[in-house]
Design a protein around this motif. Sequence first.
Motif, PDB file in Angstrom:
ATOM      1  N   ALA A 123       0.953  -1.151  -0.097  1.00 55.39           N
ATOM      2  CA  ALA A 123       0.081  -0.035   0.070  1.00 55.39           C
ATOM      3  C   ALA A 123       0.902   1.288   0.053  1.00 55.39           C
ATOM      4  CB  ALA A 123      -0.820   0.003   1.326  1.00 55.39           C
ATOM      5  N   ALA A 124       1.807   1.279   0.789  1.00 55.18           N
ATOM      6  CA  ALA A 124       2.716   2.319   0.734  1.00 55.18           C
ATOM      7  C   ALA A 124       3.515   2.461  -0.451  1.00 55.18           C
ATOM      8  CB  ALA A 124       3.920   2.085   1.818  1.00 55.18           C
TER       9      ALA A 124
ATOM     10  N   CYS B 129      -9.188  -3.255   5.447  1.00 54.59           N
ATOM     11  CA  CYS B 129      -9.257  -3.518   3.987  1.00 54.59           C
ATOM     12  C   CYS B 129      -9.324  -2.247   3.020  1.00 54.59           C
ATOM     13  CB  CYS B 129     -11.034  -4.125   3.680  1.00 54.59           C
ATOM     14  SG  CYS B 129     -11.482  -5.678   4.738  1.00 54.59           S
ATOM     15  N   LYS B 130      -9.551  -1.106   3.575  1.00 49.99           N
ATOM     16  CA  LYS B 130      -9.145   0.056   2.443  1.00 49.99           C
ATOM     17  C   LYS B 130      -7.688   0.157   2.287  1.00 49.99           C
ATOM     18  CE  LYS B 130     -13.092   2.317   2.164  1.00 49.99           C
ATOM     19  NZ  LYS B 130     -13.732   2.704   0.989  1.00 49.99           N
ATOM     20  N   ALA B 131      -6.720  -0.103   3.222  1.00 52.56           N
ATOM     21  CA  ALA B 131      -5.372  -0.134   3.051  1.00 52.56           C
ATOM     22  C   ALA B 131      -5.080  -1.159   2.251  1.00 52.56           C
ATOM     23  CB  ALA B 131      -4.783  -0.168   4.512  1.00 52.56           C
TER      24      ALA B 131
ATOM     25  N   LEU C 248      -0.849   4.671   8.832  1.00 53.01           N
ATOM     26  CA  LEU C 248      -1.388   5.589   7.793  1.00 53.01           C
ATOM     27  C   LEU C 248      -0.435   6.951   7.431  1.00 53.01           C
ATOM     28  CD1 LEU C 248      -3.556   6.437   5.656  1.00 53.01           C
ATOM     29  CD2 LEU C 248      -4.650   7.897   7.942  1.00 53.01           C
ATOM     30  N   SER C 249       0.581   7.391   8.252  1.00 59.46           N
ATOM     31  CA  SER C 249       1.451   8.204   8.033  1.00 59.46           C
ATOM     32  C   SER C 249       2.719   7.644   7.456  1.00 59.46           C
ATOM     33  CB  SER C 249       1.964   8.723   9.274  1.00 59.46           C
ATOM     34  OG  SER C 249       0.771   9.633  10.315  1.00 59.46           O
ATOM     35  N   TYR C 250       3.079   6.538   7.729  1.00 58.30           N
ATOM     36  CA  TYR C 250       4.058   5.629   7.030  1.00 58.30           C
ATOM     37  C   TYR C 250       3.659   5.498   5.475  1.00 58.30           C
ATOM     38  CZ  TYR C 250       6.710   5.027  11.428  1.00 58.30           C
ATOM     39  OH  TYR C 250       7.123   5.149  12.544  1.00 58.30           O
ATOM     40  N   ILE C 251       2.369   5.053   5.336  1.00 57.23           N
ATOM     41  CA  ILE C 251       1.904   4.824   4.101  1.00 57.23           C
ATOM     42  C   ILE C 251       1.615   5.991   3.204  1.00 57.23           C
ATOM     43  CG2 ILE C 251      -0.215   4.187   2.754  1.00 57.23           C
ATOM     44  CD1 ILE C 251      -0.973   2.378   4.699  1.00 57.23           C
TER      45      ILE C 251
ATOM     46  N   ASP D  55       7.039   4.855   3.284  1.00 61.08           N
ATOM     47  CA  ASP D  55       7.883   4.233   4.185  1.00 61.08           C
ATOM     48  C   ASP D  55       7.728   2.664   4.273  1.00 61.08           C
ATOM     49  OD1 ASP D  55       9.918   3.341   5.827  1.00 61.08           O
ATOM     50  OD2 ASP D  55      10.018   5.112   6.812  1.00 61.08           O
ATOM     51  N   GLU D  56       8.084   1.937   3.198  1.00 53.40           N
ATOM     52  CA  GLU D  56       7.504   0.456   3.290  1.00 53.40           C
ATOM     53  C   GLU D  56       7.884  -0.148   4.417  1.00 53.40           C
ATOM     54  OE1 GLU D  56       8.093  -1.605  -0.347  1.00 53.40           O
ATOM     55  OE2 GLU D  56       8.106   0.472  -1.607  1.00 53.40           O
TER      56      GLU D  56
END
Length: 469
Positions: free
Chosen positions: A350-351, A389-391, A442-445, A449-450
Amino acid sequence: MVYEDLSERIIRGEYLTGEKLPSEKELMLRYNRSHGTVRDGIKMLQAMGMVRIIPGGGAEVISSTDTFYKTVVEILASSRISMGQIIEFVKESEPRLLSKFFYRIDEESIVKMEMAFEKLELICQSPEQDGIHEQLSRIHIEMIKGMNNPCLTALFSALSFLWIEYVRKKENKDKINTFDTKNLIKTHRRLIDAMRTDDPAIAVKALKEGKSCLFYDSKGIRGEKYTYDGKALTEELYGVKTDSRASLKAYCQILGMIISGQLKGGQKMPAERKLTETLGISRPVLIEALRMLEVRGYIERNRGSGTVVRNVDDMGAERILNIMYRRGEITFRHVFEVREICEPVAFQFAARFRKYSDIRQIQIALDEAWTEGRDSIDHYMGYGVNFDCKAAEICGNKVLYWVERISSQFCHDLLGAKLVKLPAHFAQQLMKQIYDEHSDMLSYIAVRDEDAVRQLCERHLKVIADAAF
């Protein structure tokens, strides 16, 4: 009534795997129903994969795991899953599996891997190299079977089945380049040797190197939507060559039409007369096949308005998964382990693939989880499914998304029931911790930042596991 009662008795353990149900005559007396009604009930149990009918020998209770495996194949095939995404999923998740469950793999599984490896060596020495994919898959499936998780076995067996069906088609040969057979043999020998010497680090390294021996057009087939030959796929899946039942053949033919897109979700089924002519079967055979499809959730029969094809969705898999859980064939931990393997990879992807609009959607899901569910850990866990699920949806891999959707929903349903029993202050503290971790993920995505999001997701799942187990 017959189907409902017998299925509940099987689920409760009144009839165990390997035991036979009472005879049809006994069931007629028990339920005060006709022979046809009793037989229909038994056939519905058969369609749900709870019994097998032995000609002249009655109905024997069987495990539901095979039905779950078939359901996974059917759902993924009908979604026209990209082969590149299957390869991508396996490459990312298998090393994680081996690292986590290395010491579960027993002697019997290693022996089976060695036998498959010996056949692989012989195939690699032949000019045609026919069957190389099948033997390679067998090595890996035996390894995963040794990890003693029926959910993982069903999932990877389904992916292996789809992969083999794909590479058997001549038109796909140019998309799958030749194997580096020399290194393929070398890495798999190292893999098995490392298992013999109890060296997980070497085993994982060998597994990763072995995966690199398969070359494929990642750009060409990662996003490709592949339409299967539904009839051939279902006949292979259900073994109609060895099972001569006309109703099973008809079931496979119609299901094949649904999988290949000839019959679409929401579309009205052709009239029974037309179907009997098209399939070359009698009306009683068609009725039985339609009943099997209805029980499995692929069609909906409405009196007066005809039969409608349903969208092939997660309901079938969730229903079978719940049956397996209630029968004691799987545990909550089995499903949670699937999530532990797949969710960090989904968030990592996702990220990698997210768009700015995706971040906004996930933020809305997170805010909704907190504002609507903060009064109850049970409610919050329910809203948390939407966040997960959204992520996973933006990760760009349908296999990961589907697995996350199924495992997350199942786990949250059970976790909510477990965690609601916690003391109120501890539940609130845990809920706040989960919310903060979701926010950080969410901030990392958002900043791509994987590594950070994967590591935080792993810690997050450990927190939940500690609370649940």
